[in-house]
Scaffold this motif. Structure first.
Motif, PDB file in Angstrom:
ATOM      1  N   VAL A 147     -42.668  29.425  -3.083  1.00 26.19           N
ATOM      2  CA  VAL A 147     -41.614  29.021  -2.107  1.00 26.19           C
ATOM      3  C   VAL A 147     -42.519  27.633  -1.381  1.00 26.19           C
ATOM      4  N   VAL A 148     -42.004  26.637  -1.386  1.00 27.87           N
ATOM      5  CA  VAL A 148     -42.616  25.321  -0.841  1.00 27.87           C
ATOM      6  C   VAL A 148     -41.839  24.870   0.303  1.00 27.87           C
ATOM      7  N   ASN A 149     -42.335  24.804   1.552  1.00 28.60           N
ATOM      8  CA  ASN A 149     -41.759  24.216   2.746  1.00 28.60           C
ATOM      9  C   ASN A 149     -42.050  23.090   2.917  1.00 28.60           C
ATOM     10  N   LYS A 150     -40.839  22.232   2.994  1.00 23.37           N
ATOM     11  CA  LYS A 150     -40.912  20.927   3.365  1.00 23.37           C
ATOM     12  C   LYS A 150     -40.179  20.314   4.504  1.00 23.37           C
ATOM     13  N   THR A 151     -40.479  19.225   5.084  1.00 24.77           N
ATOM     14  CA  THR A 151     -39.816  18.732   6.366  1.00 24.77           C
ATOM     15  C   THR A 151     -39.631  17.085   5.854  1.00 24.77           C
ATOM     16  N   THR A 152     -39.198  16.842   4.452  1.00 20.95           N
ATOM     17  CA  THR A 152     -38.883  15.753   3.894  1.00 20.95           C
ATOM     18  C   THR A 152     -37.796  16.078   2.770  1.00 20.95           C
ATOM     19  N   ASP A 153     -37.167  15.037   2.485  1.00 20.37           N
ATOM     20  CA  ASP A 153     -36.077  15.243   1.398  1.00 20.37           C
ATOM     21  C   ASP A 153     -36.811  15.752   0.269  1.00 20.37           C
ATOM     22  N   SER A 154     -37.810  15.281  -0.357  1.00 23.05           N
ATOM     23  CA  SER A 154     -38.293  15.405  -1.554  1.00 23.05           C
ATOM     24  C   SER A 154     -39.227  16.683  -1.598  1.00 23.05           C
ATOM     25  N   VAL A 155     -39.249  17.495  -2.446  1.00 17.86           N
ATOM     26  CA  VAL A 155     -40.405  18.691  -2.649  1.00 17.86           C
ATOM     27  C   VAL A 155     -41.502  18.314  -3.104  1.00 17.86           C
ATOM     28  N   THR A 156     -41.594  17.126  -3.541  1.00 15.23           N
ATOM     29  CA  THR A 156     -42.925  16.544  -4.030  1.00 15.23           C
ATOM     30  C   THR A 156     -43.587  15.610  -2.987  1.00 15.23           C
ATOM     31  N   THR A 157     -43.038  15.311  -1.887  1.00 18.76           N
ATOM     32  CA  THR A 157     -43.674  14.510  -0.994  1.00 18.76           C
ATOM     33  C   THR A 157     -44.138  15.654   0.426  1.00 18.76           C
ATOM     34  N   GLY A 158     -45.285  15.183   0.658  1.00 14.94           N
ATOM     35  CA  GLY A 158     -45.882  15.707   1.826  1.00 14.94           C
ATOM     36  C   GLY A 158     -46.298  17.444   1.459  1.00 14.94           C
ATOM     37  N   THR A 159     -46.163  17.708   0.234  1.00 14.92           N
ATOM     38  CA  THR A 159     -46.369  19.138  -0.040  1.00 14.92           C
ATOM     39  C   THR A 159     -47.538  19.273  -1.046  1.00 14.92           C
ATOM     40  N   ASN A 160     -47.856  20.302  -1.429  1.00 12.88           N
ATOM     41  CA  ASN A 160     -48.921  20.766  -2.651  1.00 12.88           C
ATOM     42  C   ASN A 160     -47.824  20.938  -4.142  1.00 12.88           C
ATOM     43  N   TYR A 161     -46.715  20.868  -4.137  1.00  9.83           N
ATOM     44  CA  TYR A 161     -45.941  21.219  -5.124  1.00  9.83           C
ATOM     45  C   TYR A 161     -46.375  20.613  -6.408  1.00  9.83           C
ATOM     46  N   LEU A 162     -46.686  19.236  -6.510  1.00  5.54           N
ATOM     47  CA  LEU A 162     -47.149  18.610  -7.770  1.00  5.54           C
ATOM     48  C   LEU A 162     -48.664  19.252  -8.021  1.00  5.54           C
ATOM     49  N   GLN A 163     -49.198  19.598  -7.127  1.00  7.25           N
ATOM     50  CA  GLN A 163     -50.634  20.042  -7.412  1.00  7.25           C
ATOM     51  C   GLN A 163     -50.423  21.534  -8.044  1.00  7.25           C
ATOM     52  N   LEU A 164     -49.550  22.352  -7.598  1.00  8.41           N
ATOM     53  CA  LEU A 164     -49.163  23.505  -8.119  1.00  8.41           C
ATOM     54  C   LEU A 164     -49.005  23.443  -9.414  1.00  8.41           C
ATOM     55  N   LEU A 165     -47.873  22.474  -9.775  1.00 10.37           N
ATOM     56  CA  LEU A 165     -47.447  22.315 -11.124  1.00 10.37           C
ATOM     57  C   LEU A 165     -48.603  21.983 -12.116  1.00 10.37           C
ATOM     58  N   ARG A 166     -49.526  21.052 -11.605  1.00  9.58           N
ATOM     59  CA  ARG A 166     -50.732  20.699 -12.482  1.00  9.58           C
ATOM     60  C   ARG A 166     -51.590  22.070 -12.699  1.00  9.58           C
ATOM     61  N   TYR A 167     -51.752  22.853 -11.821  1.00  5.64           N
ATOM     62  CA  TYR A 167     -52.529  23.939 -11.882  1.00  5.64           C
ATOM     63  C   TYR A 167     -52.067  25.008 -12.883  1.00  5.64           C
ATOM     64  N   MET A 168     -50.780  25.106 -13.008  1.00  4.02           N
ATOM     65  CA  MET A 168     -49.918  26.022 -13.636  1.00  4.02           C
ATOM     66  C   MET A 168     -49.838  25.426 -15.161  1.00  4.02           C
ATOM     67  N   GLY A 169     -50.115  24.172 -15.327  1.00  3.83           N
ATOM     68  CA  GLY A 169     -49.920  23.662 -16.685  1.00  3.83           C
ATOM     69  C   GLY A 169     -48.401  23.328 -16.897  1.00  3.83           C
ATOM     70  N   ILE A 170     -47.608  23.069 -15.993  1.00  7.81           N
ATOM     71  CA  ILE A 170     -46.183  23.008 -16.145  1.00  7.81           C
ATOM     72  C   ILE A 170     -45.992  21.545 -16.775  1.00  7.81           C
ATOM     73  N   THR A 171     -45.012  21.502 -17.667  1.00  6.87           N
ATOM     74  CA  THR A 171     -44.602  20.359 -18.062  1.00  6.87           C
ATOM     75  C   THR A 171     -43.234  19.937 -18.065  1.00  6.87           C
ATOM     76  N   THR A 172     -42.406  20.920 -17.741  1.00  3.53           N
ATOM     77  CA  THR A 172     -40.809  20.794 -17.615  1.00  3.53           C
ATOM     78  C   THR A 172     -40.294  21.389 -16.394  1.00  3.53           C
ATOM     79  N   VAL A 173     -39.588  20.914 -15.532  1.00  4.76           N
ATOM     80  CA  VAL A 173     -38.818  21.434 -14.487  1.00  4.76           C
ATOM     81  C   VAL A 173     -37.415  21.203 -14.573  1.00  4.76           C
ATOM     82  N   VAL A 174     -36.894  22.690 -14.480  1.00  9.09           N
ATOM     83  CA  VAL A 174     -35.338  22.679 -14.400  1.00  9.09           C
ATOM     84  C   VAL A 174     -35.042  22.709 -12.880  1.00  9.09           C
TER      85      VAL A 174
END
Length: 232
Positions: A138-165
């Motif tokens: 669960v990623v908390n944000k106070t922005t529109d994008s889940v990728t802005t101002g959060t660690n979401y992209l970093q988590l995807l990199r750590y997990m080796g994610i290549t596709t997001v639905v």
């Protein structure tokens, strides 16, 4: 890959078949965005404000669409990912302080985006049908994008994610911002049109048409499931 021509823009009028995504299910993450009590529940602040303002008739189709289409399809995706032990994530609007001082400036500004939803509040929780369980992110944000101002992209990199639905609300705001952020990071994105919604479904359709192909492939719920299922 064939795409629904409804969501294919002028730029691709001469293209019939689009390159297939190379999908590895174990590297495919589900992301459900902002399907929270505040925005979806009839007892939420937004619904109550629309009723008090005398504009409920204008907004009721949007809430009906979420209840009858968006949330059930998001649940179908969620059930599929859980049944196959695939990674799941949620992006939600939630501030960490009760007074909201940690919010981004846009969410402190009077108007449509002025939101105060402390992280532990009922308003901030995902609706019951989509409540996260153990090991789901669960990623908390106070922005529109889940990728802005959060660690979401970093988590995807750590997990080796290549596709997001991606599914969620609203298509032309938080969903669109997130899809662009994911695409700019080099991720393959499937945007599930019947698991998304906008208050104005013309905006929903227009935004999907703008994003399709260049940032994402726009598909229906069953199409997304089928694309992953055939690789399991």
């Amino acid at each position: 890959m064939k795409l629904d021509r409804k969501y294919v823009s002028f730029y691709y009028d001469q293209v019939e078949d689009f390159p297939d995504y190379k999908i590895d299910p174990k590297k495919t993450m589900l992301l459900l965005i902002d399907l929270q009590n505040e925005f979806c529940h009839l007892e939420g602040k937004e619904a109550q404000e629309f009723k008090a303002a005398g504009v409920w008739d204008q907004w009721k189709p949007y809430f009906d669409h979420m209840a009858n289409t968006t949330i059930p399809n998001a649940k179908k995706l969620l059930d599929f990912f859980r049944a196959n032990n695939l990674p799941v994530s949620f992006g939600r609007i939630a501030c960490l302080r009760e007074d909201g001082e940690d919010r981004s400036p846009v969410q402190k500004t009077e108007g449509w985006n002025n939101m105060l939803m402390p992280v532990d509040s009922w308003a901030a929780q995902m609706v019951d049908d989509l409540a996260p369980i153990k090991n789901e992110i669960v990623v908390n944000k106070t922005t529109d994008s889940v990728t802005t101002g959060t660690n979401y992209l970093q988590l995807l990199r750590y997990m080796g994610i290549t596709t997001v639905v991606v599914g969620g609300i609203v298509t032309d705001q938080c969903v669109a911002s997130t899809v662009r952020g994911l695409a700019d990071e080099g991720l393959q994105v499937l945007t599930v049109e019947d698991a998304c919604a906008s208050a104005d479904m013309d905006l929903h359709a227009a935004e999907l048409k703008i994003m399709n192909v260049i940032y994402t492939y726009v598909v229906k719920t069953q199409e997304a499931i089928d694309l992953i299922q055939k690789e399991l």
